[in-house]
Design a protein around this motif. Structure first.
Motif, PDB file in Angstrom:
ATOM      1  N   GLY A 126       0.827  -1.194   0.000  1.00 50.40           N
ATOM      2  CA  GLY A 126       0.000   0.000   0.000  1.00 50.40           C
ATOM      3  C   GLY A 126       0.860   1.241   0.000  1.00 50.40           C
ATOM      4  O   GLY A 126       2.094   1.175   0.066  1.00 50.40           O
ATOM      5  N   ALA A 127       0.209   2.385  -0.074  1.00 56.14           N
ATOM      6  CA  ALA A 127       0.886   3.678  -0.151  1.00 56.14           C
ATOM      7  C   ALA A 127       0.861   4.368   1.207  1.00 56.14           C
ATOM      8  O   ALA A 127      -0.187   4.443   1.848  1.00 56.14           O
ATOM      9  CB  ALA A 127       0.225   4.556  -1.204  1.00 56.14           C
ATOM     10  N   THR A 132      -5.521  10.037   1.971  1.00 52.38           N
ATOM     11  CA  THR A 132      -6.363   8.840   1.967  1.00 52.38           C
ATOM     12  C   THR A 132      -7.592   9.080   1.099  1.00 52.38           C
ATOM     13  O   THR A 132      -8.202  10.144   1.182  1.00 52.38           O
ATOM     14  CB  THR A 132      -6.809   8.514   3.405  1.00 52.38           C
ATOM     15  N   PRO A 133      -7.979   8.109   0.260  1.00 52.06           N
ATOM     16  CA  PRO A 133      -9.221   8.260  -0.494  1.00 52.06           C
ATOM     17  C   PRO A 133     -10.362   8.643   0.454  1.00 52.06           C
ATOM     18  O   PRO A 133     -10.544   8.003   1.497  1.00 52.06           O
ATOM     19  CB  PRO A 133      -9.425   6.869  -1.113  1.00 52.06           C
ATOM     20  N   PRO A 134     -11.127   9.689   0.134  1.00 58.28           N
ATOM     21  CA  PRO A 134     -12.146  10.210   1.067  1.00 58.28           C
ATOM     22  C   PRO A 134     -13.123   9.160   1.576  1.00 58.28           C
ATOM     23  O   PRO A 134     -13.457   9.138   2.769  1.00 58.28           O
ATOM     24  CB  PRO A 134     -12.854  11.287   0.248  1.00 58.28           C
ATOM     25  N   GLN A 176      -4.061   8.224  12.660  1.00 60.64           N
ATOM     26  CA  GLN A 176      -3.650   8.574  11.306  1.00 60.64           C
ATOM     27  C   GLN A 176      -3.688   7.340  10.421  1.00 60.64           C
ATOM     28  O   GLN A 176      -3.576   6.216  10.917  1.00 60.64           O
ATOM     29  CB  GLN A 176      -2.237   9.167  11.299  1.00 60.64           C
ATOM     30  N   PRO A 177      -3.834   7.522   9.116  1.00 52.74           N
ATOM     31  CA  PRO A 177      -3.704   6.383   8.209  1.00 52.74           C
ATOM     32  C   PRO A 177      -2.264   5.859   8.227  1.00 52.74           C
ATOM     33  O   PRO A 177      -1.317   6.623   8.434  1.00 52.74           O
ATOM     34  CB  PRO A 177      -4.044   6.975   6.831  1.00 52.74           C
ATOM     35  N   TRP A 178      -2.129   4.574   8.016  1.00 53.78           N
ATOM     36  CA  TRP A 178      -0.799   3.968   7.908  1.00 53.78           C
ATOM     37  C   TRP A 178      -0.476   3.772   6.429  1.00 53.78           C
ATOM     38  O   TRP A 178       0.362   4.483   5.876  1.00 53.78           O
ATOM     39  CB  TRP A 178      -0.777   2.660   8.689  1.00 53.78           C
ATOM     40  N   VAL A 179      -1.119   2.818   5.796  1.00 55.82           N
ATOM     41  CA  VAL A 179      -0.955   2.613   4.358  1.00 55.82           C
ATOM     42  C   VAL A 179      -2.340   2.432   3.747  1.00 55.82           C
ATOM     43  O   VAL A 179      -3.238   1.879   4.384  1.00 55.82           O
ATOM     44  CB  VAL A 179      -0.070   1.397   4.011  1.00 55.82           C
ATOM     45  N   VAL A 180      -2.495   2.880   2.505  1.00 56.63           N
ATOM     46  CA  VAL A 180      -3.800   2.775   1.860  1.00 56.63           C
ATOM     47  C   VAL A 180      -3.651   2.299   0.421  1.00 56.63           C
ATOM     48  O   VAL A 180      -2.601   2.468  -0.207  1.00 56.63           O
ATOM     49  CB  VAL A 180      -4.552   4.130   1.863  1.00 56.63           C
ATOM     50  N   GLY A 181      -4.733   1.702  -0.065  1.00 55.76           N
ATOM     51  CA  GLY A 181      -4.898   1.392  -1.471  1.00 55.76           C
ATOM     52  C   GLY A 181      -6.139   2.106  -1.962  1.00 55.76           C
ATOM     53  O   GLY A 181      -6.703   2.955  -1.264  1.00 55.76           O
ATOM     54  N   GLU A 182      -6.596   1.728  -3.131  1.00 61.46           N
ATOM     55  CA  GLU A 182      -7.774   2.386  -3.690  1.00 61.46           C
ATOM     56  C   GLU A 182      -9.015   2.114  -2.852  1.00 61.46           C
ATOM     57  O   GLU A 182      -9.834   3.014  -2.645  1.00 61.46           O
ATOM     58  CB  GLU A 182      -7.996   1.918  -5.128  1.00 61.46           C
ATOM     59  N   LEU A 186      -4.723   0.307   6.169  1.00 63.41           N
ATOM     60  CA  LEU A 186      -4.465   0.123   7.588  1.00 63.41           C
ATOM     61  C   LEU A 186      -4.456   1.494   8.246  1.00 63.41           C
ATOM     62  O   LEU A 186      -3.903   2.455   7.697  1.00 63.41           O
ATOM     63  CB  LEU A 186      -3.111  -0.566   7.811  1.00 63.41           C
ATOM     64  N   PHE A 187      -5.040   1.561   9.459  1.00 65.59           N
ATOM     65  CA  PHE A 187      -5.162   2.836  10.162  1.00 65.59           C
ATOM     66  C   PHE A 187      -4.701   2.671  11.608  1.00 65.59           C
ATOM     67  O   PHE A 187      -5.074   1.708  12.279  1.00 65.59           O
ATOM     68  CB  PHE A 187      -6.619   3.318  10.150  1.00 65.59           C
ATOM     69  N   HIS A 188      -3.903   3.634  12.086  1.00 65.65           N
ATOM     70  CA  HIS A 188      -3.503   3.658  13.487  1.00 65.65           C
ATOM     71  C   HIS A 188      -4.623   4.266  14.321  1.00 65.65           C
ATOM     72  O   HIS A 188      -5.223   5.279  13.936  1.00 65.65           O
ATOM     73  CB  HIS A 188      -2.238   4.497  13.662  1.00 65.65           C
TER      74      HIS A 188
END
Length: 245
Positions: A126-127, A132-134, A176-182, A186-188
């Protein structure tokens, strides 16, 4: 080219027998490097060669063997741009580790689990460090605000939120977000019982939740402490190099 030949030879050794494969920790940097190279310059045959022979054969039988991965890489490149060489983050166990790739915008993170021969059994990527995508961010906030769930709470998606490891965390707030895809990430989070947690969230194409899992942070995250919204960030600490419980 040398790396490509090496990965191909690993597949052949696993499929045909022969010399004992090198230990997974020795092979892991090469797999991480090849994965990053394919992120920058996609090649379906080389991508399939990274996986176990059984997994590669199963994928090859599909009409579009790696369509999902190709689309995932395309989305990631649109967000991150080109990425550099992999940097080790931490070990999860003797055959599983996480790597980060610095990119033009943010970073690519990938977590690999390999078999004894050095083939990928599972990979999640992930990125990090991008907006983060809304829809994904809104779903994460809404889901966390609904916690904790009673044992008999019912929802039409896969989750672990009525099990003891999740319910004992209590109410949790997004850090905060950790890593995201479309459509996943994963979120902290920080919870009422004083523990930090990680929320794994997935969405369907229509924006509804498909997956929600909450874990104590120590199960998935081995990096430096995550600062809360109103507290200063802590100095970087060495990533823990111990396996998961």
């Amino acid at each position: 080219m040398r790396l490509r030949l090496l990965v191909t030879s690993l597949v052949l050794v696993g499929a045909c027998g022969g010399p004992t494969p090198r230990p997974t920790p020795e092979v892991m940097p090469e797999v991480a490097a090849e994965y990053g190279a394919l992120y920058n310059n996609w090649d379906e045959a080389r991508f399939l060669a990274l996986f176990t022979p059984e997994k590669a054969a199963k994928l090859s039988a599909l009409p579009d063997p790696v369509g999902h991965s190709r689309e995932h890489f395309t989305w990631l490149r649109e967000q991150l741009g080109a990425c550099g060489e992999p940097r080790f983050m931490w070990v999860a166990d003797k055959r599983s580790a996480r790597w980060s790739y610095p990119c033009e915008r943010g970073a690519l993170e990938a977590h690999f689990t390999l078999d004894a021969a050095g083939h990928i059994v599972r990979v999640r990527s992930g990125a990090a460090g991008i907006p983060t995508p809304p829809a994904l961010l809104a779903a994460a906030k809404t889901l966390l605000a609904s916690l904790p769930w009673a044992w008999n709470t019912s929802h039409p998606f896969k989750h672990n939120l009525t099990l003891s490891p999740a319910t004992k965390l209590g109410h949790c707030t997004l850090l905060q977000p950790w890593v995201v895809g479309e459509r996943g990430g994963l979120f902290h989070a920080r919870c009422d019982n004083g523990e930090d947690a990680v929320l794994r969230l997935g969405l369907n194409a229509d924006g509804t939740i498909s997956l929600a899992e909450l874990f104590s942070a120590q199960k998935l995250y081995k990096g430096p402490p995550i600062a809360g919204p109103a507290e200063p960030a802590q100095p970087d600490e060495p990533a823990a190099n111990q396996p998961d419980e």
